[in-house]
Design an enzyme around this catalytic site. Sequence first.
Site, short mmCIF file in Angstrom:
data_model
loop_
_atom_site.label_atom_id
_atom_site.label_comp_id
_atom_site.label_asym_id
_atom_site.label_seq_id
_atom_site.Cartn_x
_atom_site.Cartn_y
_atom_site.Cartn_z
N MET A 93 0.81 -1.22 0.00
CA MET A 93 0.00 0.00 0.00
C MET A 93 0.84 1.28 0.00
SD MET A 93 -2.75 -1.57 -0.36
CE MET A 93 -4.06 -0.36 -0.26
N ASN A 110 1.71 -5.92 -10.24
CA ASN A 110 0.85 -5.57 -9.11
C ASN A 110 -0.55 -6.12 -9.36
OD1 ASN A 110 -0.01 -4.09 -6.71
ND2 ASN A 110 -1.03 -2.66 -8.09
N HIS A 112 -4.54 -5.27 -8.53
CA HIS A 112 -5.39 -4.14 -8.10
C HIS A 112 -6.84 -4.61 -8.12
CE1 HIS A 112 -6.56 0.02 -7.46
NE2 HIS A 112 -7.50 -0.17 -8.36
N SER A 139 -7.39 -6.85 -11.51
CA SER A 139 -6.47 -6.71 -12.65
C SER A 139 -5.04 -6.96 -12.17
CB SER A 139 -6.52 -5.29 -13.23
OG SER A 139 -7.83 -4.91 -13.57
N LEU A 147 0.50 5.63 -11.51
CA LEU A 147 -0.11 4.83 -10.44
C LEU A 147 -1.34 4.06 -10.94
CD1 LEU A 147 -0.04 4.14 -7.40
CD2 LEU A 147 -1.62 6.05 -7.05
N ASP A 148 -1.32 2.75 -10.77
CA ASP A 148 -2.38 1.83 -11.22
C ASP A 148 -2.66 1.98 -12.72
OD1 ASP A 148 -2.70 0.94 -8.60
OD2 ASP A 148 -4.29 2.38 -8.16
C1 GAR Z 1 -5.99 -7.21 -2.40
O1 GAR Z 1 -7.36 -7.24 -2.62
C2 GAR Z 1 -5.29 -6.36 -3.45
O2 GAR Z 1 -5.94 -6.38 -4.69
C3 GAR Z 1 -5.35 -5.00 -2.82
O3 GAR Z 1 -5.14 -5.20 -1.45
C4 GAR Z 1 -5.65 -6.48 -1.10
C5 GAR Z 1 -4.58 -7.19 -0.30
O4 GAR Z 1 -5.07 -8.34 0.30
N1 GAR Z 1 -4.35 -4.15 -3.37
C6 GAR Z 1 -4.50 -2.84 -3.50
O5 GAR Z 1 -5.49 -2.26 -3.15
C7 GAR Z 1 -3.31 -2.15 -4.12
N2 GAR Z 1 -3.65 -0.82 -4.48
P1 GAR Z 1 -4.07 -9.45 0.85
O6 GAR Z 1 -3.07 -8.72 1.76
O7 GAR Z 1 -4.94 -10.38 1.64
O8 GAR Z 1 -3.42 -10.09 -0.32
#
Ligand code: GAR
Length: 227
Positions: A93, A110, A112, A139, A147-148
């Site tokens: 994050m 990554n 997202h 995705s 970013l993203d």
């Molecule tokens: C996931 O859903 C991922 O897509 C998101 O955080 C979560 C992490 O869960 N990522 C973002 O939002 C990145 N901008 P996890 O720690 O259980 O894998």
Amino acid sequence: MIAKLPALGIVISGRGSNMAAIVRAAQCGALPARIAVVIADRAAAGLELAQALGITTETIPAREFADRTAFDAALAAALDQHGADFIALAGFMRILGAVFVGRYRGRLINIHPSLLPQHKGLHTHAQVLAAGDASHGASVHFVTPDLDGGPVIAQASLQVQPADTASSLSARVQQLEHMLYPKVCGWVASGRVQLDGDRVLFDGLPLDQPLIDSITPRTRHAGGAVC
Ligand code: GAR
């Protein structure tokens, strides 16, 4: 002679459920990579999970660094020290700077929780509900300084149901993520997917649009693992 598997570094900030899905896929042979290290920028719950799976972990506490450049340099040093050939951000994050992103260009991916380019940034499930979208998903993309906004490799989608809340969408999207991300890591590890300028190549041919994975929770194996 047995070819050496490419080494994957995984970077997390939280629970680490995507990290665990990737590790399990590597450990059962579904993902042709070895997990070099799991690194977190804070005392993330996922670190214990990684250790329970027998993976080397490191914590690089972001708040102890003067600025982003210093943190990014420490993260790169740790990834290089562990010999990471490519890197998967899995619920990481923090925003990475252009120097870090450039250093690992084409080797940094990554996941997202939205159907990019829709709903970049945070709170994507709430964004989907506010927009009244009929579909949602996840995705996997190459990371660029935008970013993203890096080229999307593959997506998995679901239909938003009338009773869905941000929390139910989060849970349902994560089920998809746990199947999608190990699969895409495997494509990158094996060289099937490559970044060519701003295009994604799959088996040497440019993708006009992201690969759409037809996986659904019905095809999910117990525990969410891909094998
Ligand atoms: C996931 O859903 C991922 O897509 C998101 O955080 C979560 C992490 O869960 N990522 C973002 O939002 C990145 N901008 P996890 O720690 O259980 O894998």
